[in-house]
Design an enzyme around this catalytic site. Structure first.
Site, PDB file in Angstrom:
ATOM      1  N   SER A  17       0.817  -1.138   0.194  1.00  0.00           N
ATOM      2  CA  SER A  17      -0.123   0.082   0.130  1.00  0.00           C
ATOM      3  C   SER A  17       0.944   1.234  -0.021  1.00  0.00           C
ATOM      4  O   SER A  17       1.725   1.231  -0.840  1.00  0.00           O
ATOM      5  CB  SER A  17      -1.161  -0.103   1.060  1.00  0.00           C
ATOM      6  OG  SER A  17      -1.964   0.929   1.116  1.00  0.00           O
ATOM      7  N   ASP A  21      -0.228  -4.709  -3.685  1.00  0.00           N
ATOM      8  CA  ASP A  21      -1.732  -4.038  -4.008  1.00  0.00           C
ATOM      9  C   ASP A  21      -1.941  -2.658  -3.729  1.00  0.00           C
ATOM     10  O   ASP A  21      -2.687  -2.211  -2.946  1.00  0.00           O
ATOM     11  CB  ASP A  21      -2.455  -4.734  -2.772  1.00  0.00           C
ATOM     12  CG  ASP A  21      -3.884  -4.944  -3.013  1.00  0.00           C
ATOM     13  OD1 ASP A  21      -4.034  -5.172  -4.396  1.00  0.00           O
ATOM     14  OD2 ASP A  21      -4.971  -4.582  -2.240  1.00  0.00           O
ATOM     15  N   HIS A  31      -7.009  -6.787   1.085  1.00  0.00           N
ATOM     16  CA  HIS A  31      -5.929  -5.777   0.757  1.00  0.00           C
ATOM     17  C   HIS A  31      -4.587  -5.990   1.553  1.00  0.00           C
ATOM     18  O   HIS A  31      -3.507  -6.008   0.998  1.00  0.00           O
ATOM     19  CB  HIS A  31      -6.390  -4.432   1.286  1.00  0.00           C
ATOM     20  CG  HIS A  31      -5.628  -3.236   1.077  1.00  0.00           C
ATOM     21  ND1 HIS A  31      -4.957  -2.769  -0.191  1.00  0.00           N
ATOM     22  CD2 HIS A  31      -4.925  -2.283   2.031  1.00  0.00           C
ATOM     23  CE1 HIS A  31      -4.038  -1.783   0.199  1.00  0.00           C
ATOM     24  NE2 HIS A  31      -4.068  -1.545   1.139  1.00  0.00           N
TER      25      HIS A  31
END
Length: 423
Positions: free
Chosen positions: A212, A238, A388
């Site tokens: 992230s 991701d 996620h």
């Protein structure tokens, strides 16, 4: 049937054992609310005396789980209350010592006011060093289970997983400065400090892994060339520019919807698993405690999984009913959100070094990355059925991808032909 026959069979039936308890789906709703989802929290009970328990994944998706092992017999619970008690035992925090060799504090000579809290397992032989950077609101222990899985596949590998400023146990002169350039400098300074304090004779080849926000940071470090030729490759987990910018619009709603605090660390772990924020109970038990602090003056991180810090990053109150508060106030990072992700796709494609992008779904790809992938500029891997936090949800698959990625980019295995004048 005669009366004698009926009496005979009634007497036999009365001696049979009671019927087993109904399946979980048939339990009253009030009892179900006390339990965690079986998919995320299997019935294995964590035993502090079992030093090797962490070698067997605790999530049902793993082929190595106890439920799928032919050599393990699991007796059904004898009562609904026992089932509930066993599941609650699985909420106990797991110490960081099960996944890393050391908890170190890195102080760069160029920035003596900074102290980066890091979890470290040294390399051996000529193995690589995986340097990880977590996402916003997380900590270095987000990569704990992944680190163990990498070492299973590549025993010579080392892992350095540190807490970013404003997170975990890291302290800097300005813990509210979340500019991308600042975070990139921090990563470089942490690696430099490790080199100095751990006295590496020869710095190992480095593979950066960022999730992230961390993906944006490692990409920026690669693009700026801060680590020079020591950077072998980098992997982004991701996050892509297009979907990240779209997701920023719903961030405030997410922050308003999550609990302001918890009554205990165990409750915090349970919320992360039940909300499917983290879908792997084993990883949640080691990573979540570092996200919380006891505002009533208790032990940081619940005592079982120290975050390595001296106190909370922020204090949001919450009273005695919910003393365990979030260490990082994500709302204060909002002014920096766009700065993190603007231009990410371009930098990812242009930076030097091997490139790996692991996503939880192909819908996350934007136009620029789709074109780059068709041109073969980077390696793409999509992991189905994960959220996620894919490196926590599927640590075995993520580790296998990272180890294979390293081997494909390993320069030490490359033997170049001799030059004409050398023959």
């Amino acid at each position: 049937m005669s009366a004698f026959g009926r009496d005979f069979f009634k007497a036999k039936l009365a001696k049979l054992p009671a019927m087993p308890p109904p399946p979980l789906g048939a339990l009253p709703e009030t009892l179900e609310e006390l339990d965690m989802d079986m998919e995320d929290d299997p019935p294995d009970v964590y035993d502090d005396n079992d030093d090797d328990h962490h070698e067997a994944p605790l999530d049902d998706s793993s082929s190595a789980s106890s439920a799928s092992s032919t050599s393990t017999i699991i007796a059904p619970p004898t009562s609904r209350l026992e089932l509930t008690a066993r599941r609650r035992n699985n909420l106990e925090p797991i110490p960081w010592t099960h996944h890393f060799s050391e908890n170190i504090h890195l102080t760069p000579s160029s920035h003596p006011s900074s102290r980066f809290n890091a979890y470290y397992t040294p390399t051996s032989a000529s193995g690589p060093l995986f340097v990880t950077h977590h996402g916003a609101g997380s900590s270095g222990l987000s990569f704990a289970v992944l680190a163990s899985e990498i070492r299973k596949l590549l025993p010579d590998a080392g892992i350095l997983s540190f807490d970013a400023r404003g997170h975990g146990g890291t302290r800097t002169s300005d813990d509210q400065d979340f500019r991308l350039s600042t975070l990139s400098d921090d990563l470089y300074n942490a690696v430099t400090a490790a080199h100095e304090q751990l006295r590496w004779e020869t710095p190992p080849p480095i593979v950066l892994v960022g999730h992230s926000l961390g993906g944006a940071v490692v990409t920026d470090v690669a693009k700026r060339g801060l680590l020079g030729d020591k950077l072998l490759a980098y992997a982004v987990l991701d996050v892509v520019e297009g979907s990240a910018m779209d997701a920023l619009q719903s961030m405030q709603s997410y922050l308003m919807g999550r609990p302001v605090g918890f009554a205990s660390v165990n409750q915090g772990i349970e919320w992360h698993v039940r909300s499917r924020t983290i879908r792997n109970g084993r990883s949640a038990r080691v990573s979540v405690p570092a996200l919380l602090y006891d505002c009533s003056g208790g032990v940081v991180g619940g005592g079982s999984s120290s975050a390595g810090g001296d106190g909370p990053v922020v204090s949001t109150g919450g009273g005695n009913s919910r003393p365990w508060q979030w260490r990082t106030d994500l709302g204060k990072t909002q002014p920096f959100w766009q700065d993190w992700f603007i231009g990410l796709s371009r930098k990812f494609l242009e930076a030097k070094g091997g490139k790996l992008l692991i996503l939880a779904g192909t819908d996350r790809l934007d136009k620029e990355l789709i074109i780059g992938q068709m041109q073969g500029k980077y390696q793409l891997l999509v992991l189905p059925e994960v959220g996620h936090f894919l490196h926590e949800d599927a640590p075995e698959k993520t580790a296998a991808a990272l180890v294979e990625f390293y081997k494909r980019n390993d320069r030490s295995a490359l033997v170049l032909p001799k030059k004409v004048w050398e023959m």
